[in-house]
Scaffold this active site. Structure first.
Site, PDB file in Angstrom:
ATOM      1  N   ARG A 106       7.907   5.066  -7.444  1.00 20.22           N
ATOM      2  CA  ARG A 106       6.881   4.796  -8.450  1.00 20.22           C
ATOM      3  C   ARG A 106       7.548   4.736  -9.815  1.00 20.22           C
ATOM      4  O   ARG A 106       8.449   5.526 -10.117  1.00 20.22           O
ATOM      5  CB  ARG A 106       5.801   5.878  -8.448  1.00 20.22           C
ATOM      6  CG  ARG A 106       4.841   5.819  -7.270  1.00 20.22           C
ATOM      7  CD  ARG A 106       3.923   4.615  -7.373  1.00 20.22           C
ATOM      8  NE  ARG A 106       2.899   4.581  -6.342  1.00 20.22           N
ATOM      9  CZ  ARG A 106       3.035   4.002  -5.155  1.00 20.22           C
ATOM     10  NH1 ARG A 106       4.172   3.423  -4.831  1.00 20.22           N
ATOM     11  NH2 ARG A 106       2.034   4.006  -4.279  1.00 20.22           N
ATOM     12  N   GLU A 154       2.329  -2.114 -14.442  1.00 22.30           N
ATOM     13  CA  GLU A 154       2.456  -3.223 -13.501  1.00 22.30           C
ATOM     14  C   GLU A 154       1.235  -4.125 -13.603  1.00 22.30           C
ATOM     15  O   GLU A 154       0.105  -3.618 -13.662  1.00 22.30           O
ATOM     16  CB  GLU A 154       2.621  -2.687 -12.075  1.00 22.30           C
ATOM     17  CG  GLU A 154       3.908  -1.899 -11.888  1.00 22.30           C
ATOM     18  CD  GLU A 154       4.120  -1.413 -10.453  1.00 22.30           C
ATOM     19  OE1 GLU A 154       3.261  -1.695  -9.574  1.00 22.30           O
ATOM     20  OE2 GLU A 154       5.139  -0.748 -10.198  1.00 22.30           O
ATOM     21  N   HIS A 188       7.111  -4.993  -7.291  1.00 16.79           N
ATOM     22  CA  HIS A 188       6.526  -3.986  -6.386  1.00 16.79           C
ATOM     23  C   HIS A 188       6.303  -4.627  -5.018  1.00 16.79           C
ATOM     24  O   HIS A 188       5.227  -4.549  -4.437  1.00 16.79           O
ATOM     25  CB  HIS A 188       5.218  -3.430  -6.946  1.00 16.79           C
ATOM     26  CG  HIS A 188       4.878  -2.070  -6.391  1.00 16.79           C
ATOM     27  ND1 HIS A 188       4.209  -1.122  -7.118  1.00 16.79           N
ATOM     28  CD2 HIS A 188       5.130  -1.505  -5.181  1.00 16.79           C
ATOM     29  CE1 HIS A 188       4.047  -0.022  -6.380  1.00 16.79           C
ATOM     30  NE2 HIS A 188       4.604  -0.240  -5.202  1.00 16.79           N
TER      31      HIS A 188
END
Length: 298
Positions: free
Chosen positions: A214, A243, A262
């Protein structure tokens, strides 16, 4: 069954009948709000299974506090994520950013002499988090000849693919001999902001950071500063504090940084593996057996 229009909401009567909910990959992201609106209105909901692994979003805490059992699809994408992390490690270690940049310029630019890549054998990878993803990264790293130092709270288990295992409290003392800091731990109150400017400063100048966990685990401004002034040799980052990564972020243009959206776990077989976990748990739930990958409250 959710309505086709993401802005529509499931009728209250339908929500009232739900006892089990499956947050599947075809729901995310377009129907996510619609889905969680439904589970919030489901008074009889007993169990929620999710296609993802990380459950640090507040909605999951809310479900647990309501007494809803929560299971994840941990393991479904661990091999893919580990392979992506190792691919990035190899790309950085072998000089691919240099070669790819030269290719775009149509320039013949071999790496020779002092610019030659260092041998991986004998380098040290410190892997923060030895769950399914971290363990697979460790196994592959050992196969490449790296010395693997694992960091996790639990004791060493037979078959752990590490040369050393240390508790999180020992992390700062390990970084002075770290060539690769691989972050594969969950986001928790203890890990949020863990890799801060102080820890980054303890890394050797030739070290690189890989983050497939993360973004909030790393102090991103401190990381950017260390990359810009050469205190770090490079990074592979799949996750970020914000993000999508904002277009203005300097990370996009750094020649020593690989950025992915991601997406390290992308693999054609993920949906099938998630479904297998869910169906196994569904059978367990019906017969009252323990559920796989169940998250405990607190």
């Amino acid at each position: 069954m959710l309505p086709p229009d993401p802005a529509a909401r499931l009728a209250d009567a339908d929500c009232a009948r739900a006892e089990v909910a499956f947050f599947s990959g075809d729901v995310f992201p377009d129907h996510s709000r619609q889905f969680f609106s439904a589970v919030r209105k489901a008074p009889r909901l007993q169990w929620l299974h999710v296609f993802n692994v990380g459950v640090d979003h507040p909605i999951y805490t809310e479900m647990l506090e309501r007494g809803v059992r929560l299971t994840t699809s941990s393991g479904s994408a661990s091999v893919a994520i580990a392979q992506t992390a190792i691919a990035a490690l190899l790309a950085l270690a072998r000089g691919f950013p240099h070669w790819l940049s030269a290719q775009r310029r149509r320039e013949w630019a071999p790496l020779r002499g002092d610019a030659s890549p260092r041998d991986l054998k004998g380098q040290t990878a410190v892997i923060l988090g030895l769950g399914k993803i971290g363990t697979e990264i460790a196994r592959l790293a050992q196969a490449l000849g790296l010395t693997v130092v694992g960091v996790r709270r639990g004791p060493r288990r037979p078959g752990d693919p590490v040369d050393e295992l240390h508790p999180p409290a020992a992390l700062a003392g390990l970084l002075g001999r770290c060539d690769w800091l691989v972050i594969a731990c969950p986001l928790t109150p203890e890990t949020r902001g863990l890799v801060d400017a102080g820890l980054i400063a303890k890394l050797p100048r030739a070290a690189r950071i890989i983050n497939v966990a993360r973004g909030e685990i790393v102090d991103e401004p401190a990381l950017i500063a260390a990359l810009q002034d050469g205190r770090l040799a490079g990074a592979y980052l799949d996750v970020f504090e914000t993000e999508p990564l904002p277009p203005a972020s300097p990370l996009w243009d750094m020649p020593n940084v690989i950025v992915t959206p991601h997406n390290a776990g992308a693999a054609a077989g993920n949906d099938e593996r998630v479904l297998e976990i869910f169906l196994d748990n569904l059978a367990r739930w019906h017969r009252g057996a323990p559920l796989v990958n169940e998250i405990a409250i607190g």
